[in-house]
Design a protein around this motif. Structure first.
Motif, PDB file in Angstrom:
ATOM      1  N   GLU A 149       0.867  -1.185   0.000  1.00  0.00           N
ATOM      2  CA  GLU A 149       0.000   0.000   0.000  1.00  0.00           C
ATOM      3  C   GLU A 149       0.900   1.231   0.000  1.00  0.00           C
ATOM      4  O   GLU A 149       1.835   1.311   0.789  1.00  0.00           O
ATOM      5  CB  GLU A 149      -0.854   0.028   1.268  1.00  0.00           C
ATOM      6  CG  GLU A 149      -1.961  -0.995   1.283  1.00  0.00           C
ATOM      7  CD  GLU A 149      -2.749  -0.966   2.595  1.00  0.00           C
ATOM      8  OE1 GLU A 149      -2.525  -0.069   3.428  1.00  0.00           O
ATOM      9  OE2 GLU A 149      -3.579  -1.872   2.774  1.00  0.00           O
ATOM     10  N   GLU A 151       1.241   5.110   0.743  1.00  0.00           N
ATOM     11  CA  GLU A 151       0.705   6.334   1.352  1.00  0.00           C
ATOM     12  C   GLU A 151       1.670   7.481   1.057  1.00  0.00           C
ATOM     13  O   GLU A 151       2.880   7.288   1.087  1.00  0.00           O
ATOM     14  CB  GLU A 151       0.565   6.171   2.875  1.00  0.00           C
ATOM     15  CG  GLU A 151      -0.505   5.155   3.281  1.00  0.00           C
ATOM     16  CD  GLU A 151      -0.723   5.074   4.791  1.00  0.00           C
ATOM     17  OE1 GLU A 151      -1.804   4.658   5.207  1.00  0.00           O
ATOM     18  OE2 GLU A 151       0.207   5.418   5.566  1.00  0.00           O
ATOM     19  N   GLU A 203      -6.138   9.936   3.183  1.00  0.00           N
ATOM     20  CA  GLU A 203      -5.761   9.216   4.411  1.00  0.00           C
ATOM     21  C   GLU A 203      -5.878  10.145   5.629  1.00  0.00           C
ATOM     22  O   GLU A 203      -6.457  11.205   5.533  1.00  0.00           O
ATOM     23  CB  GLU A 203      -4.340   8.640   4.260  1.00  0.00           C
ATOM     24  CG  GLU A 203      -4.295   7.114   4.128  1.00  0.00           C
ATOM     25  CD  GLU A 203      -4.691   6.390   5.407  1.00  0.00           C
ATOM     26  OE1 GLU A 203      -4.764   7.018   6.475  1.00  0.00           O
ATOM     27  OE2 GLU A 203      -4.919   5.162   5.344  1.00  0.00           O
ATOM     28  N   GLU A 210      -3.729   7.637  -0.293  1.00  0.00           N
ATOM     29  CA  GLU A 210      -3.259   6.249  -0.382  1.00  0.00           C
ATOM     30  C   GLU A 210      -3.800   5.587  -1.646  1.00  0.00           C
ATOM     31  O   GLU A 210      -4.957   5.786  -2.017  1.00  0.00           O
ATOM     32  CB  GLU A 210      -3.745   5.452   0.839  1.00  0.00           C
ATOM     33  CG  GLU A 210      -3.440   3.962   0.725  1.00  0.00           C
ATOM     34  CD  GLU A 210      -3.832   3.164   1.957  1.00  0.00           C
ATOM     35  OE1 GLU A 210      -3.802   3.727   3.074  1.00  0.00           O
ATOM     36  OE2 GLU A 210      -4.176   1.986   1.797  1.00  0.00           O
TER      37      GLU A 210
HETATM   38 MG    MG Z   1      -3.526   3.538   5.005  1.00  0.00          MG
END
Ligand code: MG
Ligand code: GLU
Length: 462
Positions: A149, A151, A203, A210
């Motif tokens: 992921e 960010e 986020e 994100e």
């Molecule tokens: Mg996150």
């Protein structure tokens, strides 16, 4: 050590690259970006004009091995085996990942493997390491799928301060309305590049966003992580903005994570669901997760490799500051994600939350697979899961439950890696040496420096 000599036949590769280059030139692509992530986590590049792609595919592009011990301020340290001005390596583009860059008109991109001038795989090639570990898993009948992921915090360009690019609350609709065109251009660019985006959202932290992408083969997932960040940066630039992927954009605030999602399958069946263990884990998935849990402090030296990583990795920030696991528990370093009841068979996976985007994703995936395989070989069991925030427990209660606080600094994580035999064995001497030398030098560089100055120095580096 990491497998094949120059993969495939160089002449065939050159012929294929020649065909691809002709097509690229017709499409107005003039240059190819060849990215490589150093041990400190900085993405560095070489480029070749499109007309030179066939040559690069056949012979590689030269680059000094000293980048294995480069630091985040571009100074150079040395290890027992690396450092100094001697030698040359060949960067060989992976034509299977050649991608036209939608947000940089006229440019394409292809990640590289590193070889010696004699055509042997370079023992410290991180991409080769991820591939070798993936292959080792396959030899044991296990197919890992991973994703990272991403960010990031979006600031205004033209300053090294962080000036949030939008206002509005966490996860707030305001942010998307303010940055609607940016967000649209980003999704369009990722789509044009064939990146399988699953979700995009504002986020928690100031102007933080994100993107999550589909899990895939670990080497491809690490490539995706590079390509996604390259694209986020390039689209931001076109909008007069600047993206920070640093673990700590502003000291004392919620940082940027690089959570890893990981699953393993045997004979096409996801081992993280449908088993007799806790929350449907099979014995092998439980052992893999336990192997990772046992080695988490050492893995931090790879997955949280920056002094800034430890400004982020604090309790009650959803960063995973305790080495424990839980079912859908966002304060545990290991979060078992089972997904919607109907989708578990395909969706169940392990999220490792304590890592960030300063990590070299190839090194990280290779090391995670090594830890998981070690757990499987030893048939490890998980301790009981935690619920809630472990920060509420006293030191005695933590000890009773077998929950460890993660290393609070880079020195401590590096010490854990230096005695983690399964990881050292997997990495081999040269990579272990490079990682430990770079971690020691980064820690030394920032000793006595305030949190604010650490965050500022590393804000735009990763
Ligand atoms: Mg996150
Ligand atoms: N930004 C948090 C971190 O530092 C993660 C928030 C989330 O759980 O997505 O990892």
């Amino acid at each position: 050590m990491f497998g094949d000599r120059m993969r495939g036949d160089p002449a065939e590769r050159a012929a294929r690259a020649g065909d691809l280059a002709r097509k690229l030139r017709e499409d107005g692509v003039h240059g190819i970006v060849l990215p490589y992530v150093d041990t400190a986590g900085v993405t560095r590049i070489k480029t070749v004009p499109t007309a030179r792609l066939a040559h690069a595919a056949r012979w590689g592009v030269g680059m000094s091995p000293v980048f294995d011990v480069f630091l985040t301020d571009d100074s150079i340290t040395s290890g027992g085996q690396l450092g100094g001005p001697d030698g040359d390596l060949r960067l060989v583009p992976d034509l299977d990942r050649l991608t036209v860059l939608a947000a940089q008109p006229g440019w394409a991109w292809a990640p590289v493997d590193r070889y010696s001038q004699a055509g042997d795989p370079w023992p410290a090639c991180q991409r080769g390491f991820a591939r070798a570990m993936t292959r080792q898993a396959a030899e044991a009948g296990l197919t890992f799928k991973t994703a990272i992921e991403v960010e990031w915090a979006l600031g205004r360009a033209g300053t090294d301060e962080f000036v949030p690019a939008c206002t509005g609350p966490a996860y707030g609709a305001t942010r998307l309305i303010e940055l609607s065109d940016y967000a649209r251009d980003l999704l369009a660019a990722l789509d044009a590049q064939g990146v399988a985006v699953e979700q995009f959202h504002p986020e928690y932290a100031d102007a933080q966003f994100e993107v999550s992408v589909a899990a895939t083969d670990p080497v491809a997932a690490a490539d995706d992580s590079l390509l996604v960040r390259h694209t986020i940066r390039a689209v931001a630039h076109r909008h007069g903005l600047r993206a920070s992927f640093s673990p700590s954009v502003l000291a004392g605030r919620v940082g940027n994570g690089g959570h890893v999602h990981l699953s393993a399958a045997r004979d096409g069946r996801n081992l993280f669901s449908g088993g007799p263990g806790p929350h449907g884990l099979t014995a092998e998935a439980q052992a893999a997760a336990a192997g990772i849990l046992e080695l988490l402090p050492a893995l931090l030296a790879i997955g949280a490799p920056s002094v800034a990583s430890y400004l982020r990795l604090v309790p009650s920030h959803w960063a995973g500051a305790y080495a424990c696991w839980g079912h859908e528990t966002r304060e545990a370093a290991l979060r078992l994600v089972t997904g919607d009841a109907g989708e578990q068979e395909s969706a169940a996976n392990l999220e490792v939350k304590c890592f960030d985007l300063a990590a070299n994703p190839y090194l990280l995936f290779g090391a995670l697979i090594a830890a998981a395989l070690d757990g499987v070989r030893r048939g490890l069991l998980l301790p009981p899961p935690v619920t809630g925030d472990p920060a509420r427990f006293s030191a005695d209660e933590l000890a009773e439950r077998g929950i460890r606080r993660m290393p609070a600094g880079l020195d401590e994580a590096a010490r854990a890696l230096s005695v983690a035999r399964p990881l050292r064995d997997a990495l081999g001497d040269m990579l272990t040496d490079a990682v430990l030398a770079v971690r020691a030098a980064e820690a030394q560089r920032f000793r006595g420096v305030s949190d604010e100055d650490v965050a500022a120095a590393l804000r735009w580096v990763y």
